[in-house]
Design an enzyme around this catalytic site. Sequence first.
Site, PDB file in Angstrom:
ATOM      1  N   SER A 246      -0.680 -18.920 -30.555  1.00 29.64           N
ATOM      2  CA  SER A 246      -1.274 -20.257 -30.917  1.00 29.64           C
ATOM      3  C   SER A 246      -1.121 -20.452 -32.359  1.00 29.64           C
ATOM      4  CB  SER A 246      -2.748 -20.371 -30.366  1.00 29.64           C
ATOM      5  OG  SER A 246      -2.865 -20.715 -29.091  1.00 29.64           O
TER       6      SER A 246
ATOM      7  N   GLN B 219     -14.657 -15.411 -30.691  1.00 33.73           N
ATOM      8  CA  GLN B 219     -13.570 -16.105 -30.888  1.00 33.73           C
ATOM      9  C   GLN B 219     -13.172 -15.904 -32.615  1.00 33.73           C
ATOM     10  OE1 GLN B 219     -11.337 -17.885 -28.329  1.00 33.73           O
ATOM     11  NE2 GLN B 219      -9.677 -17.326 -29.716  1.00 33.73           N
TER      12      GLN B 219
ATOM     13  N   ASN C 238      -3.520 -17.126 -15.731  1.00 36.86           N
ATOM     14  CA  ASN C 238      -2.638 -17.079 -16.854  1.00 36.86           C
ATOM     15  C   ASN C 238      -2.641 -15.481 -17.472  1.00 36.86           C
ATOM     16  OD1 ASN C 238      -2.407 -17.092 -20.054  1.00 36.86           O
ATOM     17  ND2 ASN C 238      -0.692 -18.457 -18.928  1.00 36.86           N
TER      18      ASN C 238
ATOM     19  N   GLY D  39      -5.940 -23.858 -24.301  1.00 33.56           N
ATOM     20  CA  GLY D  39      -6.367 -23.708 -22.928  1.00 33.56           C
ATOM     21  C   GLY D  39      -7.385 -22.334 -22.819  1.00 33.56           C
ATOM     22  N   ASP D  40      -8.013 -22.334 -21.588  1.00 34.48           N
ATOM     23  CA  ASP D  40      -8.816 -20.980 -21.362  1.00 34.48           C
ATOM     24  C   ASP D  40      -9.114 -21.075 -19.865  1.00 34.48           C
ATOM     25  OD1 ASP D  40     -10.642 -18.953 -22.602  1.00 34.48           O
ATOM     26  OD2 ASP D  40     -11.908 -19.630 -21.035  1.00 34.48           O
TER      27      ASP D  40
ATOM     28  N   LYS E 215     -10.623 -22.780 -34.168  1.00 33.89           N
ATOM     29  CA  LYS E 215      -9.628 -22.347 -33.116  1.00 33.89           C
ATOM     30  C   LYS E 215     -10.181 -21.882 -32.035  1.00 33.89           C
ATOM     31  CE  LYS E 215      -5.256 -22.408 -31.887  1.00 33.89           C
ATOM     32  NZ  LYS E 215      -5.849 -23.019 -30.683  1.00 33.89           N
TER      33      LYS E 215
ATOM     34  N   LYS F 182     -14.999 -22.814 -29.522  1.00 34.01           N
ATOM     35  CA  LYS F 182     -14.744 -22.846 -28.189  1.00 34.01           C
ATOM     36  C   LYS F 182     -15.201 -24.181 -27.618  1.00 34.01           C
ATOM     37  CE  LYS F 182     -12.752 -20.044 -25.193  1.00 34.01           C
ATOM     38  NZ  LYS F 182     -11.795 -19.033 -25.411  1.00 34.01           N
TER      39      LYS F 182
END
Length: 448
Positions: A380, A114, A244, A168-169, A93, A129
């Site tokens: 998420s 992550q 964001n 997203g990123d 993820k 990622k």
Amino acid sequence: MPDIQARIETIFEQVVRRNAGEREFHQAVKEVIETLGPVLRAHPEYTEHKIIERICEPERQIIFRVPWQDDRGEVQIHRGFRVGFNSALGPYKGGLRFHPSVYLGIVKFLGFEQTFKNAVTGMPIGGAKGGSDFDPKGRSDAEVMRFCQSFMTELYRHIGEFTDVPAGDIGVGAREIGFLFGQYKRITNRYESGVITGKDPRWGGSLVRREATGYGVVYFVEEMLKARGESIEGKTCVVSGSGNVAIYAMEKLEALGAQVVACSDSNGFVHHPRGIHLATLKRLKEAERRRIRDYAAERPDAKYVEAGRIWDVPCQVALPCATENELDERAARTLLANGCVAVGEGANMPVTPGGVRAFQAAGIAYGPGKAANAGGVATSALEMQQNASRDAWTFEYTERRLHEIMRRIHRDCHETAAEFGCPGNYVVGANIVGFRRVADAMLAFGVV
Ligand code: NDP
Ligand code: 2IT
């Protein structure tokens, strides 16, 4: 058993040798493993089973060609990446980043971070990622669509709701997620909502996911301040970036009675002593995809500084929400001299090692990204829960869940730092909380 510290250094030297030239990845690994000495001393089984060596080696790395045609009919070639870093706690993820700076070393640093961040959330998600060196800026919607379709035409075979779940990123927002999901659905003949998160709530996305990272950072900073008998209300804040994460961090700061006086993009920053006008910023950045210099044109009492240093603007709370290594030691010293009492990392690894040392030596509240920005990926995971049960929760309920998660993350990191003799050190807290969860699952699974 050889001395733990010497062993950690040897492992780090191997990581540098095996991943030549990937300096962001080296930096991320060093920052984690240099805090693990106490936990390795308490648990020799981690060393015996080579957990650190295994955790530093991604489980899988996929690199692929992404050809597409621009609006003039010219063929463009980009490079796509997906690194599945660790699946001990759940399916891979993590987000996708579209930015010209993307190469394997950036994707690996982000995937490594992550893995620990996702473990810190306490939710059943592994770490990954991906992304591309494609730059969506200045491209038409049709060009972005064709790029996303080509990217997914390779990526689809590697992902799935039980395998790997992108999101997203930087450079990947609701528009890109829509195009990516549309192509996945078309190729696979499956409406598999849980294969990607950050979807529009009108087709399977979770309310609050858009706001989650920014809101979460502010909740985390609020908890750090509370632990010191302070509050966020009335504080002057500087937030870097205007994407964001930055926008929704500003929104929550404002809601809690703080004042945001500056924000930025990669060209410069605006300083608005009366407070950033959020509705103007949102329209410019979200609806019109314009630049931060346009904000000053619309708000004449705001000053735009091209290529300036946003951290020179005096503040009590600083939230770096743009990109890695954007706040160095010199900036940290300026912030401290100006009376900054709290820093929360909305971005991944935004503070350089020298900057982190300066904040820690000064004893201010410093929340590393693995804890402070975990609200995005945690939400998420809430989106995955809703998709799996074909349900859709209200904004209020989802936000309450996010708030509880951020409070729990703060408490876990705070308690663990104290347990290992470093009270108030959230870097030690977050790294050890995340590491133990991943390491224990890896031990249970044997040599895999
Ligand atoms: P966006 O693309 O929405 O916004 C990124 C912002 O940062 C833009 O203002 C951009 O300016 C600026 N920026 C990006 N790259 C650079 C650079 N090399 N130098 C200076 N400024 C730069 O991305 P997000 O807000 O989603 O992501 C911001 C950070 O937060 C990243 O580090 C990301 O990894 C992290 N993060 C994101 C999460 C999420 O849920 N989205 C979750 C957790 C962390 P410009 O427009 O000029 O490029
Ligand atoms: O860095 C991050 O945590 C993200 N970009 C969000 C990842 C996700 O899967 O929501």
